[in-house]
Design an enzyme around this catalytic site. Sequence first.
Site: not given
Length: 324
Positions: A233, A264, A266-269
Site C-alpha cells: 500500500k 485516516t 483504520g484505513t489498513g483494517c
Amino acid sequence: MNDSAKPTAVQPYRLPVVLSIAGSDSSGGAGIQADLKTFMACGVYGMSAITSLTAQNTTGVRASAATSPDMLAAQIDAVFEDIRPDAVKIGMVPDAELIEIIADRLSHYHASNIVVDPVMIASSGDRLSSKSAVDTLCTQLLSLVTLVTPNIPEAEVLANFDAERIHSKDPTSQATQTDTSTEAMNSEAEYTDDNHRDITTDTRPIRITSDASTVEVAQRITECCGGCAVLVKGGHGHDGANDLLLDNGQITWFRHERIANPNTHGTGCTLSSAIAAGLAKGQSLAEAVQNGKDYLTGCIAAGLDLGAGSGPMDHAWAWRSDKN
C-alpha cells in the site's frame, strides 16, 4: 387461529461469511469494530475472534491486554464448527504465541481466502506487535494466506526479515552491513531489472524509494514469506497513493491521487476487510482489491471529523443521502 395472528413466513437466504481475527479498538475506528462495519457495508456477514483488548482513541493507545491462547483458539473453533467462514481477515496480533494459535487452527480447518493486514505500528506511532510476533508471522502464518497487505514501513520490515535474521546470527554481519551505503540503498539503479539480483539470497537491506523498488520489495516478501500474493500500500509514499499487487508473478498497479483528509484511522483494517469481503463473494483477487480500494476511497472522501487526533472514517458513507 385468526389469519392476522399467524407469523409472517420468511424466505431463508445465506450471506457470504467473513471472520475477522484482530484486536479491539475502543474508539471504534480500527480493529474488530472497523472490520465488522466494513463487512456489513460490503454485503457480507461478519464474525470475530478478538486477539487483544486496547484502550485507545484517536490520539494513541493507552493500554492493551492480549487474549489468552486458549481463549483465542476457542473463539476460532466456535466459529468454524458452526458458521464456516468463506474468507478470513487477520489484523493486529500482539505476540508470537497467538500467531502460532491462528496458524494452527486455520491449518486445521483448511481455511481459504485468508487476508493478512500485518499491523505492526498504529497510525499514532505506537508499537502494536513484538519482533518475535513478526518473525512468527513470516515463518508460520504467511505461507497459509492468500494475500498480505503491508504499508510501506511494514513491507520494508517483511522484505528485510531474512536479512535481519541472518545478520543477527552472523558475527561478521557488521562488515556486510557497512558495505551498503545510504546512497546505494536510495539509488534508483539499485532496484532496476537490469541488476538481476537473486532476491531469495540477497541480504542487503532494501527500502522503497520508487516504483521499481516497490516491485522488488513485493518480490522479496512473496519469495521469503511463503509465496502469498502481496499488496504493498502506497499511502505512506510521496507520489500519490499508489498500491502494487503482486500475484503469481503478475504485477498490477492501482493508482490514486491522495485525498486531503487527515482522518485516516483504520484505513489498513478497512481495506483488508473489504478485500476479504470481495473474496468471500467470489471475486478475483485483483477485482477484490479494486473494489476494496473504491470503498476505502469513499470512506476517506466522506470527510467524517471526530476526535482530537487522526480520526475514524465513515464506513456507512454509501448509505447517506446527506450529512447530518
